[in-house]
Design a protein around this motif. Structure first.
Motif, PDB file in Angstrom:
ATOM      1  N   ALA A  51       0.829  -1.203   0.000  1.00  0.00           N
ATOM      2  CA  ALA A  51       0.000   0.000   0.000  1.00  0.00           C
ATOM      3  C   ALA A  51       0.864   1.254   0.000  1.00  0.00           C
ATOM      4  CB  ALA A  51      -0.931  -0.008   1.218  1.00  0.00           C
ATOM      5  N   THR A  52       1.970   1.216   0.717  1.00  0.00           N
ATOM      6  CA  THR A  52       2.886   2.359   0.748  1.00  0.00           C
ATOM      7  C   THR A  52       3.463   2.618  -0.635  1.00  0.00           C
ATOM      8  OG1 THR A  52       3.464   1.855   3.055  1.00  0.00           O
ATOM      9  CG2 THR A  52       4.976   3.272   1.816  1.00  0.00           C
ATOM     10  N   LEU A  53       3.973   1.583  -1.266  1.00  0.00           N
ATOM     11  CA  LEU A  53       4.630   1.744  -2.565  1.00  0.00           C
ATOM     12  C   LEU A  53       3.633   2.069  -3.668  1.00  0.00           C
ATOM     13  CD1 LEU A  53       7.088  -1.250  -2.190  1.00  0.00           C
ATOM     14  CD2 LEU A  53       7.718   1.168  -2.202  1.00  0.00           C
ATOM     15  N   GLU A  54       2.582   1.304  -3.745  1.00  0.00           N
ATOM     16  CA  GLU A  54       1.615   1.510  -4.823  1.00  0.00           C
ATOM     17  C   GLU A  54       0.764   2.751  -4.577  1.00  0.00           C
ATOM     18  OE1 GLU A  54      -0.333  -2.345  -4.818  1.00  0.00           O
ATOM     19  OE2 GLU A  54       0.821  -2.919  -6.589  1.00  0.00           O
ATOM     20  N   GLY A  55       0.397   2.966  -3.323  1.00  0.00           N
ATOM     21  CA  GLY A  55      -0.460   4.106  -3.015  1.00  0.00           C
ATOM     22  C   GLY A  55       0.237   5.445  -3.173  1.00  0.00           C
ATOM     23  N   LEU A  56       1.554   5.457  -2.968  1.00  0.00           N
ATOM     24  CA  LEU A  56       2.304   6.716  -3.058  1.00  0.00           C
ATOM     25  C   LEU A  56       3.033   6.879  -4.389  1.00  0.00           C
ATOM     26  CD1 LEU A  56       3.757   6.828   0.574  1.00  0.00           C
ATOM     27  CD2 LEU A  56       1.722   7.974  -0.312  1.00  0.00           C
ATOM     28  N   ARG A  57       2.979   5.885  -5.238  1.00  0.00           N
ATOM     29  CA  ARG A  57       3.652   5.985  -6.535  1.00  0.00           C
ATOM     30  C   ARG A  57       3.179   7.195  -7.344  1.00  0.00           C
ATOM     31  NH1 ARG A  57       3.062   4.187 -11.707  1.00  0.00           N
ATOM     32  NH2 ARG A  57       1.058   3.238 -11.170  1.00  0.00           N
ATOM     33  N   PRO A  58       1.877   7.546  -7.328  1.00  0.00           N
ATOM     34  CA  PRO A  58       1.467   8.752  -8.058  1.00  0.00           C
ATOM     35  C   PRO A  58       2.169  10.019  -7.588  1.00  0.00           C
ATOM     36  CG  PRO A  58      -0.449   7.407  -7.557  1.00  0.00           C
ATOM     37  CD  PRO A  58       0.710   6.802  -6.801  1.00  0.00           C
ATOM     38  N   LEU A  59       2.516  10.089  -6.291  1.00  0.00           N
ATOM     39  CA  LEU A  59       3.221  11.262  -5.779  1.00  0.00           C
ATOM     40  C   LEU A  59       4.667  11.281  -6.252  1.00  0.00           C
ATOM     41  CD1 LEU A  59       1.879  11.410  -2.109  1.00  0.00           C
ATOM     42  CD2 LEU A  59       0.857  12.312  -4.209  1.00  0.00           C
ATOM     43  N   LEU A  60       5.242  10.097  -6.475  1.00  0.00           N
ATOM     44  CA  LEU A  60       6.614  10.025  -6.981  1.00  0.00           C
ATOM     45  C   LEU A  60       6.705  10.510  -8.420  1.00  0.00           C
ATOM     46  CD1 LEU A  60       7.697   6.535  -5.578  1.00  0.00           C
ATOM     47  CD2 LEU A  60       8.558   8.767  -4.841  1.00  0.00           C
ATOM     48  N   LEU A  61       5.630  10.352  -9.164  1.00  0.00           N
ATOM     49  CA  LEU A  61       5.657  10.743 -10.581  1.00  0.00           C
ATOM     50  C   LEU A  61       5.850  12.243 -10.761  1.00  0.00           C
ATOM     51  CD1 LEU A  61       2.764   8.474 -11.929  1.00  0.00           C
ATOM     52  CD2 LEU A  61       5.226   8.104 -12.145  1.00  0.00           C
ATOM     53  N   ALA A  62       5.617  13.009  -9.704  1.00  0.00           N
ATOM     54  CA  ALA A  62       5.804  14.462  -9.784  1.00  0.00           C
ATOM     55  C   ALA A  62       7.250  14.874  -9.561  1.00  0.00           C
ATOM     56  CB  ALA A  62       4.907  15.145  -8.756  1.00  0.00           C
ATOM     57  N   SER A  63       8.121  13.913  -9.192  1.00  0.00           N
ATOM     58  CA  SER A  63       9.519  14.222  -8.908  1.00  0.00           C
ATOM     59  C   SER A  63      10.373  14.100 -10.163  1.00  0.00           C
ATOM     60  CB  SER A  63      10.050  13.259  -7.840  1.00  0.00           C
ATOM     61  OG  SER A  63      11.443  13.401  -7.668  1.00  0.00           O
ATOM     62  N   ASP A  64      11.450  14.870 -10.191  1.00  0.00           N
ATOM     63  CA  ASP A  64      12.414  14.768 -11.286  1.00  0.00           C
ATOM     64  C   ASP A  64      13.329  13.552 -11.127  1.00  0.00           C
ATOM     65  OD1 ASP A  64      11.456  17.111 -12.426  1.00  0.00           O
ATOM     66  OD2 ASP A  64      12.853  18.360 -11.275  1.00  0.00           O
ATOM     67  N   ALA A  65      13.440  13.055  -9.906  1.00  0.00           N
ATOM     68  CA  ALA A  65      14.315  11.906  -9.641  1.00  0.00           C
ATOM     69  C   ALA A  65      13.672  11.016  -8.574  1.00  0.00           C
ATOM     70  CB  ALA A  65      15.698  12.369  -9.197  1.00  0.00           C
ATOM     71  N   PRO A  66      12.569  10.355  -8.923  1.00  0.00           N
ATOM     72  CA  PRO A  66      11.850   9.557  -7.935  1.00  0.00           C
ATOM     73  C   PRO A  66      12.573   8.250  -7.615  1.00  0.00           C
ATOM     74  CG  PRO A  66      10.850   9.274 -10.092  1.00  0.00           C
ATOM     75  CD  PRO A  66      11.921  10.322 -10.245  1.00  0.00           C
ATOM     76  N   ARG A  67      12.461   7.819  -6.360  1.00  0.00           N
ATOM     77  CA  ARG A  67      13.097   6.579  -5.925  1.00  0.00           C
ATOM     78  C   ARG A  67      12.176   5.866  -4.936  1.00  0.00           C
ATOM     79  NH1 ARG A  67      15.538   8.300  -9.565  1.00  0.00           N
ATOM     80  NH2 ARG A  67      17.762   8.809  -9.756  1.00  0.00           N
ATOM     81  N   ALA A  68      12.268   4.530  -4.900  1.00  0.00           N
ATOM     82  CA  ALA A  68      11.478   3.748  -3.949  1.00  0.00           C
ATOM     83  C   ALA A  68      12.309   2.575  -3.444  1.00  0.00           C
ATOM     84  CB  ALA A  68      10.201   3.248  -4.594  1.00  0.00           C
ATOM     85  N   VAL A  69      12.260   2.358  -2.137  1.00  0.00           N
ATOM     86  CA  VAL A  69      12.995   1.256  -1.514  1.00  0.00           C
ATOM     87  C   VAL A  69      12.100   0.630  -0.447  1.00  0.00           C
ATOM     88  CG1 VAL A  69      15.193   0.521  -0.541  1.00  0.00           C
ATOM     89  CG2 VAL A  69      15.045   2.738  -1.690  1.00  0.00           C
TER      90      VAL A  69
END
Length: 260
Positions: free
Chosen positions: A90-108
């Protein structure tokens, strides 16, 4: 350049060490935990997960540069599966749309060397199918069989989240969107979660037998934080779907040269 990070499990252990490190580097950190956090949420429940997503959207003003899904528990109960797997998803998938607004998005995400330990196949199948109801039912059956069998809730949840990262990292939703998605797999970390074992002779003997760490022994949370910091930074441009074992040698002992 200052970035905005969201870190789950931020109140203690690896999450607290990571939050402190990122803050010291000049970044904004939105912490998520059951207490002492910017967002108070129970990631074992659907309501808590949705609250985290909604609050993160508001606090970040719709943009996150990195998400570190670190929250986890190790108790031999179904809630471990709910937090470690479904909460992380839920953390990764639910917040992925917010990462798309970044110039250098990362997820761990924080997995564990426990992903190399035995797993329950029925529970693993329910997790891979994203069937939370079936996973809770099976997790309770394991818990009812006693703590040794109940521990499979932990090892299975960690194997499942590592496999999810491997499967999803190269997809259009992640790699195709320019988001490196990876995992770390720590060995024994000195934290409140391991304190009961580390502080007893029996627990120490058990850990030394089950989790052999020939390089420097048990690790401080700060070691994992340094790795999480790099993986979630703009410097990480091409690591994709990697489960990095920061474990003092456990992986090398257990698997030998089978990576090939």
């Amino acid at each position: 350049m200052s970035r905005t990070y969201l870190v789950t499990g931020s109140a203690s252990g690896i999450g607290a060490a990571t939050s402190e490190l990122l803050t010291a580097q000049g970044h904004q950190v939105i912490g998520v935990d059951l207490r002492d956090a910017d967002i108070t949420a129970d990631l074992s429940t659907g309501e808590g997960r949705q609250h985290m997503i909604d609050a993160a959207r508001e606090l970040s003003q719709g943009r996150l540069d990195a998400v570190i899904a670190n929250a986890g528990i190790s108790a031999p109960i179904p809630a471990t599966v709910q937090v470690n797997y479904f909460g992380a998803l839920a953390t990764l998938e639910g917040l992925r749309p917010l990462l798309l607004a970044s110039d250098a998005p990362r997820a761990v995400v924080t997995a564990s060397m426990a992903s190399l330990q035995p797993a329950d196949e029925e529970l693993l199948a329910a997790l891979i199918d994203a069937n939370e109801e079936a996973a809770i039912t099976r997790g309770q059956a394991l818990a009812d069989a006693g703590p040794e069998v109940g521990y499979l809730n932990y090892s299975t949840s960690k194997q499942a989240i590592a496999r999810w990262v491997r499967k999803n990292a190269p997809t259009p939703e992640w790699a195709g969107a320019g988001i490196p998605l990876n995992a770390i797999a720590p060995g024994v970390v000195l934290s409140p979660m391991t304190e009961p074992l580390v502080n007893s002779p029996e627990g120490r003997a058990q850990l030394e037998e089950q989790v052999p760490m020939p390089l420097n022994g048990w690790m401080p949370a700060e070691s994992a934080a340094e790795l999480l910091s790099w993986l979630s930074s703009p410097a990480n441009t091409h690591l994709c779907g990697q489960v990095i074992f920061i474990d003092g040698g456990v992986d090398a002992i257990f698997r030998g040269d089978t990576t090939w």
